[in-house]
Structures are given as C-alpha cells and as structure tokens.
Design a protein around this motif. Structure first.
Motif, PDB file in Angstrom:
ATOM      1  N   ALA A 158      22.084  18.917  -4.506  1.00 41.33           N
ATOM      2  CA  ALA A 158      22.907  20.165  -4.354  1.00 41.33           C
ATOM      3  C   ALA A 158      24.368  19.697  -3.523  1.00 41.33           C
ATOM      4  O   ALA A 158      25.312  20.223  -3.563  1.00 41.33           O
ATOM      5  CB  ALA A 158      22.513  21.283  -4.122  1.00 41.33           C
ATOM      6  N   GLN A 159      23.750  18.904  -2.242  1.00 46.36           N
ATOM      7  CA  GLN A 159      24.647  18.560  -1.277  1.00 46.36           C
ATOM      8  C   GLN A 159      25.821  17.696  -1.899  1.00 46.36           C
ATOM      9  O   GLN A 159      27.033  17.669  -1.626  1.00 46.36           O
ATOM     10  CB  GLN A 159      24.136  17.848  -0.103  1.00 46.36           C
ATOM     11  N   ASN A 160      25.419  16.852  -2.694  1.00 46.29           N
ATOM     12  CA  ASN A 160      26.259  15.798  -3.337  1.00 46.29           C
ATOM     13  C   ASN A 160      27.259  16.622  -4.140  1.00 46.29           C
ATOM     14  O   ASN A 160      28.464  16.345  -4.216  1.00 46.29           O
ATOM     15  CB  ASN A 160      25.591  14.678  -4.112  1.00 46.29           C
ATOM     16  N   ILE A 161      26.888  17.540  -4.988  1.00 47.16           N
ATOM     17  CA  ILE A 161      27.712  18.255  -5.901  1.00 47.16           C
ATOM     18  C   ILE A 161      28.610  18.738  -4.942  1.00 47.16           C
ATOM     19  O   ILE A 161      29.711  18.911  -5.457  1.00 47.16           O
ATOM     20  CB  ILE A 161      26.911  18.955  -6.826  1.00 47.16           C
ATOM     21  N   ARG A 162      28.059  19.621  -3.799  1.00 45.73           N
ATOM     22  CA  ARG A 162      28.909  20.327  -3.102  1.00 45.73           C
ATOM     23  C   ARG A 162      30.029  19.684  -2.434  1.00 45.73           C
ATOM     24  O   ARG A 162      31.258  19.874  -2.514  1.00 45.73           O
ATOM     25  CB  ARG A 162      28.187  21.061  -1.942  1.00 45.73           C
ATOM     26  N   ARG A 163      29.884  18.364  -2.076  1.00 49.11           N
ATOM     27  CA  ARG A 163      31.037  17.439  -1.567  1.00 49.11           C
ATOM     28  C   ARG A 163      31.938  17.252  -2.765  1.00 49.11           C
ATOM     29  O   ARG A 163      32.980  17.117  -2.431  1.00 49.11           O
ATOM     30  CB  ARG A 163      30.420  16.323  -1.061  1.00 49.11           C
TER      31      ARG A 163
END
Lengths: 202, 367
Positions: A127-132
């Motif tokens: 989810a952090q990857n997607i957020r970035r």
C-alpha cells in the motif's frame, strides 16, 4: 443514478438530524469522517487545514439543518460540499499569497514527516508503494483514483462530484493508471496492465 | 443481471458492484457475490486477485488514525452544543482515551549542515565518523531491502531497523553503558537496566534511556532528527556534550517525560522544550475514571491528580488555592479542556511556560 445499498441508512440519519437529533448528527459524522479526511488529502497535505474544513462543513450543516434539502445520496452531497469548501479555501489562501497547497514543494518538512510516520504506521509495504505512485499524479487524477478505489464510486458518480463529463473521468482514470505503472513493483503491474487494456475498449 | 462468467481480473476491479462488495460489504452485494462465487469456483483466482488489488488501492489512501478521528468527532460535538462549565454528565459519553501511550517528539531542524552535506558529498556523515572512532569490534547491520529488519542486541533489547538504515554496535556491550550508532530510522525496545544506560547516537543528537521504547529517525539526507518516545523517560542532548562527558553517570541534556517535546535547531545549536499539542494521559484507562471525577474536591488535589495523570508539572500556590473546590466529571475532555474548565470554575487562568503549566489565581473569596 442508482443509489448504493448502504446509502438509505445515511439518508435516514440525515432526516433525523434535520429535525434536530444530535445523536443522528454525531453518528453521521462518525460514519463519514474517515472518507472525508482521506479525500481531502488529495487537495492539501496540511492536516490542520483538513480538520478545520471538515469541522466547518459539519457545523454549517448543523446550523442550517432546517433549511437543508433532503438528499437521497448523502455521501455524494458531503463529498461535493467538502470539495467546494476546500477549493474555495485554497483559492483564498492562494490569492492572499499564502502557501500554494497544490504545489508539493510548498510542503513543510514537518508535514512530510508527519505524513510519512502516519503512513508507516497504517500501511503495509504494498500500500505504501501504491501511495507513493499515486502521489506522483496530478491532483485531479488522484481525485478520480481516490473516488474510484477508496470509496468504490462509479464513473457517473465521480463525474457528478467533480463537475466533469463521464468520459473525462474515464480518461483521467486511464491516464492515472498508465502513469502509475512506472512507479509500481512488478507484482502490481500484473494486475494493472490488463485493467489499462480493458479501459481502452470500455 | 450481468453475466460475469467470462470476467477477467480487471473486469471485476472495474465493476461497480464488485468494488462495493469488497470495499463496503453491503448485505445485498455480499449475498450476491458470495452466491456467485459458490456457483463459479473456476473464477476464484481472478476474484481473489481483484479483491487484493482493490484492498491495496483502498488502503493506500488511508492517512488518518483512529485517535485523530475520535479527537475531531469530539471537538465537533463540543462545538455543536456548548456545555455547562462545571458539571459534565457522564451518561452516553464515549471515552476516547485509548492507552496511556504518550509520544515525545524531538525534532532537529536543519541549518546550514544540510547544504554542506548536499554539496560536499565526500565529507563523511556523523555515522561514518563515529563508526571509525568506535573501532573494529563492531557489528553492522545495513538494511538495504524494502522490509523492516528485527535485530536482537547483545543485552536482549530489540531493534526494528527500517529500510535504508544502518545500525552498528559493539559485539559485547561494556559494563557501564550500552551504545549504538544509527543512520536512518529504527524503533527501539530497550531492556530495563538502570545501571547500564542505553545510548543511541544519531547525527548530532544522543538519546539516553534506562529502559523504554522509542523511535529514532535520522537520515543524512533528511532535514531533521527526531526521537519519538512511546513509554518511559529519556534524555536528549547533543553529541558534542556526550563526547565530553562520556564517563559521567548522569549525562546532562534535556529530560523528556511523556507529553513533552524538544526542538533542536541545527543552526543555532540549541534545544527548546515545550509541551506537545495534545497531551495524552499516561495512566491506565481503568484508572482514568476515578482520577477525573471530582466531587467538591479541593482544587489543589485536582491539580495534583491531573499532573500525575498526564505527567505534566502544574505549578500552583496551594496557600492561595486553599479554599477552592471543584465538582466535575471529565470523560473525553482533553488535558487543556480540563484545565480550561477548572480554571473557569475557580476564576483562575493558566499559562504554558517551559513545558510546565503555571496557574494564576487570586483564590476563592466565596469560600
């Protein structure tokens, strides 16, 4: 536009708070606060501005409760009202020469760190990857992606909130997802690429 | 009814009803999809992949904590209906205090050093310098991956090392103290040992603890150095002081207790201590009810209770406040709201000075 099955509950709370039921009002705020907050992060990264905007929105609704129209689709009403307030507030700040909230460079380090810490606490790695990846997108594409995948709205509903054509929503969505693929690890790409393909023929 | 039999993963993802089921699980959507999957077991894999994708996309937008929402909802209902000042009914109120976890945030602001580091890449960072000073007997963990790494130190303390971070420490700790050297971010859960203080060196800050849990963030490229304390008491001081006084058992520096924060200015090289914006109670939730219920309680006693509950010093003159009493039941009022209400009730006021609360009052004449 078809009304999603969870909306009648909200519409009922809406009617109760219009007639002065404080508990219904609190409940409504509780049910939609998270959505509104996360939605507002597409407009500004300043958490205090977001919190104040949402407070103002609900207080205004409470004070004007007797004059409010009944709405069958409360979520759309709230999101759209918050959107208008946010845009107005940010325009005011801009004309006053205060920090340009649309501009990522205007972010203070403190806000960035605060956001990073909260993200690290709440999100798993994927989810952090997607957020970035999402944060690399222009604001309006971010907004479409949010409404589509956070709240699960249809293109028609998104078009209504953003005051744009339904086709424009589809275009934004396509552009957003094709740009996101440059920033995402391969396992998410496996899912993303076929979506792009089907959007082309939608 | 749509025919979903030949749907691909992306068809599911883009289907409004499917997304609504995954995101909201409304009964009608739920019943439909559960039944549909039962009848189309061949589509199970596509459905699972689509579900996971939607979940990740949803989760990626989550940027607000449960506590923040509770605080804001509480603020909203306060603003909606202003309350009586000295009597607050307990009924039907939801208390939002979770755990007695307080955060102490230490922030170092960047000064010229940032520019120096950026322009002069050959100058070794504080971490490298220290590593060479500490000599050969060091263990170094370099987390180059994308996941957090958990490290057990020789004394049993646990360190969660974040990606792009490095930690070095002696193979065996000396008897007098435990020192580690950090570049990047890590969460420390330090085993209690009052005789052997635990010191984390990170850029120009040193954090010293006797046994507690806290996070340090000190990336060379970052503008700030932060220490976020979950529990316990820590002291923070500049690395220069630490070198000079390395053998003194009680290191000088700023002592931080829960609900206090320090701002370290890297340019001016000074630290200022203040209270955090929203102090959280440091006592267990079950103790809070009895703590915050006052029935004709002498105000001196009330201040003492508040002070203990939040770990914040409240400076007041007991002689002046001797005749003042307070009746109030606080449930979800914040620390400052409680102070406001008490002060209003006894016609006093307060100021925040030097991370303490100072009460100004002329006493209660009617008593």
């Amino acid at each position: 536009m078809p009304i999603p099955p969870d909306e009648p509950v909200l519409a009922q709370l809406w009617r109760r708070f219009q007639s002065g039921d404080e508990r219904a009002f609190d409940k409504l705020a509780e049910l939609r606060y998270r959505l509104l907050f996360n939605y507002a992060t597409r407009f500004t990264k300043n958490r205090d501005v977001i919190k104040d905007c949402i407070q103002d929105l609900f207080l205004e609704l409470w004070e004007r409760r007797e004059k409010l129209v009944e709405t069958p689709y409360v979520t759309i009403y709230l999101v759209k009202a918050l959107r208008n307030n946010l845009l107005r507030k940010l325009r005011q700040e801009k004309s006053l020469g205060e920090t340009d909230e649309w501009d990522k460079e205007g972010l203070t380090d403190e806000m960035t760190i605060e956001r990073e810490l909260i993200a690290a606490e709440l999100l798993n790695e994927q989810a952090q990857n997607i957020r970035r990846a999402i944060e690399q997108l222009p604001p309006r594409q971010q907004e479409v992606v949010f409404l589509k995948f956070y709240e699960g709205l249809s293109n028609e509903e998104i078009a209504q909130i953003m005051d744009i054509e339904r086709q424009t929503v589809a275009n934004f969505l396509y552009r957003a997802l094709s740009q996101m693929k440059h920033f995402l690890p391969s396992f998410i790409l496996l899912v993303l690429l076929p979506i792009l393909f089907s959007l082309c023929f939608a | 009814m749509k025919d979903y039999t030949n749907y691909t993963t992306s068809d599911f993802i883009l289907d409004d009803s499917f997304r609504r089921w995954v995101l909201k699980n409304t009964p009608t959507d739920h019943d439909f999809w559960v039944e549909w999957i039962k009848q189309n077991p061949g589509q199970a894999e596509n459905v699972t992949i689509a579900q996971q994708f939607i979940h990740s996309m949803h989760q990626a937008h989550e940027l607000v904590t449960e506590d923040e929402i509770k605080i804001e909802l509480n603020r909203l209902s306060e603003a909606r209906s202003p309350k009586e000042i000295t009597f607050i009914p307990l009924l039907n109120r939801i208390t939002y205090w979770k755990q007695a976890v307080a955060a102490v945030i230490v922030i170092g602001l960047v000064g010229f050093l940032y520019t120096v580091l950026k322009t002069n890449l050959t100058s070794p960072a504080a971490y490298e310098l220290r590593k060479s000073e500490w000599g050969e007997q060091l263990v170094e963990i370099d987390n180059k991956g994308t996941a957090q790494k958990i490290i057990t130190l020789p004394d049993g303390s646990l360190v969660t090392l974040y990606p792009k971070s490095r930690l070095s420490y002696p193979k065996t700790f000396v008897t007098s103290q435990r020192t580690v050297n950090l570049s990047g971010a890590a969460f420390f859960n330090v085993t209690k040992n009052p005789k052997r203080p635990f010191l984390v060196y990170a850029n120009e800050l040193v954090t010293k603890v006797l046994g507690t849990s806290f996070t340090v963030r000190a990336f060379d490229k970052d503008a700030k150095v932060e220490v976020i304390v979950k529990t316990g008491k820590v002291s923070v001081f500049s690395a220069k002081d630490a070198n000079a006084e390395t053998n003194t058992p009680a290191l000088t520096g700023l002592i931080l207790t829960p609900n206090q924060q320090v701002v370290f200015d890297r340019k001016a090289l000074n630290m200022t201590k203040t209270l955090v914006g929203l102090p959280a109670p440091v006592i267990a939730p079950e103790e809070q009810k009895s703590t915050f219920t006052f029935i004709n309680t002498p105000v001196n006693e009330a201040f003492e209770k508040l002070s203990n509950a939040y770990g914040v010093t409240i400076v007041h003159d007991p002689a002046v406040l001797k005749g003042c009493e307070i009746s109030a039941e606080f449930t979800d009022e914040s620390f400052y709201e409680q102070l406001d209400l008490i002060c209003k009730a006894i016609d006093a006021r307060y100021e925040v000075a030097n991370a303490q609360i100072v009460i100004y009052s002329k006493g209660c004449s009617n008593n």
